[in-house]
Design an enzyme around this catalytic site. Structure first.
Site, PDB file in Angstrom:
ATOM      1  N   SER A  11     -36.139 -22.747   4.230  1.00 13.07           N
ATOM      2  CA  SER A  11     -36.671 -23.310   5.347  1.00 13.07           C
ATOM      3  C   SER A  11     -38.318 -22.673   5.476  1.00 13.07           C
ATOM      4  O   SER A  11     -38.100 -21.605   6.116  1.00 13.07           O
ATOM      5  CB  SER A  11     -35.887 -23.028   6.485  1.00 13.07           C
ATOM      6  N   SER A  45     -37.803 -10.074   8.516  1.00 11.33           N
ATOM      7  CA  SER A  45     -38.037 -11.361   9.285  1.00 11.33           C
ATOM      8  C   SER A  45     -39.424 -11.800   8.857  1.00 11.33           C
ATOM      9  O   SER A  45     -40.505 -10.929   8.510  1.00 11.33           O
ATOM     10  CB  SER A  45     -38.067 -11.060  10.840  1.00 11.33           C
ATOM     11  N   LYS A  46     -39.598 -13.138   8.851  1.00 12.01           N
ATOM     12  CA  LYS A  46     -40.886 -13.644   8.601  1.00 12.01           C
ATOM     13  C   LYS A  46     -41.882 -13.286   9.398  1.00 12.01           C
ATOM     14  O   LYS A  46     -43.240 -13.440   9.172  1.00 12.01           O
ATOM     15  CB  LYS A  46     -40.982 -15.238   8.394  1.00 12.01           C
ATOM     16  N   ARG A  47     -41.509 -12.855  10.794  1.00 10.08           N
ATOM     17  CA  ARG A  47     -42.557 -12.451  11.584  1.00 10.08           C
ATOM     18  C   ARG A  47     -43.199 -11.140  11.522  1.00 10.08           C
ATOM     19  O   ARG A  47     -44.389 -10.779  11.770  1.00 10.08           O
ATOM     20  CB  ARG A  47     -41.963 -12.511  13.230  1.00 10.08           C
ATOM     21  N   ASP A  48     -42.374 -10.339  10.676  1.00  9.39           N
ATOM     22  CA  ASP A  48     -42.933  -8.983  10.434  1.00  9.39           C
ATOM     23  C   ASP A  48     -43.834  -8.975   9.178  1.00  9.39           C
ATOM     24  O   ASP A  48     -43.457  -9.544   8.110  1.00  9.39           O
ATOM     25  CB  ASP A  48     -41.879  -7.917  10.223  1.00  9.39           C
TER      26      ASP A  48
END
Ligand code: GLU
Length: 315
Positions: A12, A252-255
């Site tokens: 995703s 996480s993709k945010r980190d």
């Protein structure tokens, strides 16, 4: 029909891949290629807002950089296309209607806060088990409620235990009514749910083995039940342990740290692949490797079953 293994990547792309996503692609690739098989890329962009095409394109170039390009799917296309879930709603509708015609689908008007009420039963993984509030609404009640709220659509699950043997994690079982509850097939805005789309897609794309994170182990019984109800062939499942940051947090993709954007500045593809192979038990030292070099020695028995904490300083 060829008996060769068909694996898949089903990302995703809501951001740049992180090490956990990469590791999953590596194991999916190795598992299929070590059997002389091939890999399909399906972009799971049901939530088209969160998964713009630019991220999917970046993901494909990242896979190519790593030597993990898929043989079919994504922008390359193939016989079972389209390979973007956002373009497959008509296909999902056909399968949704099979269940609807059998009276298994019903509208659910519950709000988020109702679903997450403090007394709602929870599964071991923290998800709410649907209490069945809207299961028995009469046609009149449904018509009245539809005037003020567009419903989401759930499928009625039986009080039945579904057991299966995961190729890596072993026996897993769940009672659908007790442990899962009636689950969503379609959102109120018409978008089909992951649980339906993934089953239809893996079957129609000829996937014979699904490699994915252990966080999806508990989704598998309901998916196996859907395969059965829809008369579709189910693949074999291999759930891999989750990769955790050195401090134990989930990647996480945010980190930024473990995302490919940063890794690419510091390492060669072979260094990244070799280090991932090392933490997955496929080699004794974090030496650089190409995926092809690892295919010969790949065996699921080498991969740990419990979460993998990345050693400090490895990346
Ligand atoms: N699209 C899901 C993800 O990126 C994976 C679903 C699956 O492998 O079944 O987490």
């Amino acid at each position: 029909m060829s008996a060769a293994a068909v694996g898949r990547y089903a990302p995703s792309p809501s951001g740049r891949m992180h090490l956990g996503n990469l590791c999953c692609c590596l194991l999916a690739w190795l598992s299929a290629k070590s059997k002389g098989g091939r890999v399909v890329l399906r972009i799971e962009d049901l939530d088209a807002q969160r998964c713009p095409r630019s991220f999917a394109d970046l993901l494909e170039s990242d896979l190519a950089w790593l030597g993990l390009s898929a043989d079919e799917g994504g922008s390359r296309g193939g016989p079972a296309g389209p390979y973007y879930q956002s373009e497959r709603s008509e296909i999902y509708l056909r399968y949704y209607q099979i269940l609807a015609r059998r009276g298994l689908v019903y509208p659910c008007f519950c709000s988020r806060s109702q679903l997450h009420a403090a007394d709602a039963p929870h599964r071991a993984d923290g998800q709410v088990v649907y209490a069945g509030t809207c299961r028995g609404l009469s046609p009149g009640e449904i018509a009245a409620r539809r005037k003020t709220r567009a419903p989401a659509w759930r499928v009625r699950v039986p009080d039945e235990e579904i057991a299966f043997t995961d190729g890596h994690m072993g026996l897993y079982r769940e009672n659908l009514a007790r442990d899962c509850g009636d689950f969503y097939l379609r959102r109120a805005d018409g978008v089909f749910a992951y649980q339906l789309a993934v089953v239809v897609d893996d079957a129609l794309m000829g996937v014979t083995e699904v490699v994915r994170g252990a966080d999806l182990l508990s989704s598998t019984p309901r998916q196996l039940w859907l395969y059965r109800e829809l008369g579709l062939p189910a693949p074999q499942f291999f759930h891999m342990p989750l990769l955790l940051a050195p401090d134990g947090r989930r990647l996480s993709k945010r980190d930024g740290d473990e995302s490919l954007e940063h890794l690419q500045q510091r390492y060669t593809p072979e260094q990244i692949i070799g280090r991932l192979a090392y933490v997955c038990g496929l080699q004794k030292a974090p030496d650089p490797r190409t995926p092809a070099e690892l295919a010969d020695r790949f065996a699921w028995e080498l991969v740990p079953q419990t979460d993998i904490v990345l050693p400090e300083g490895l990346f």
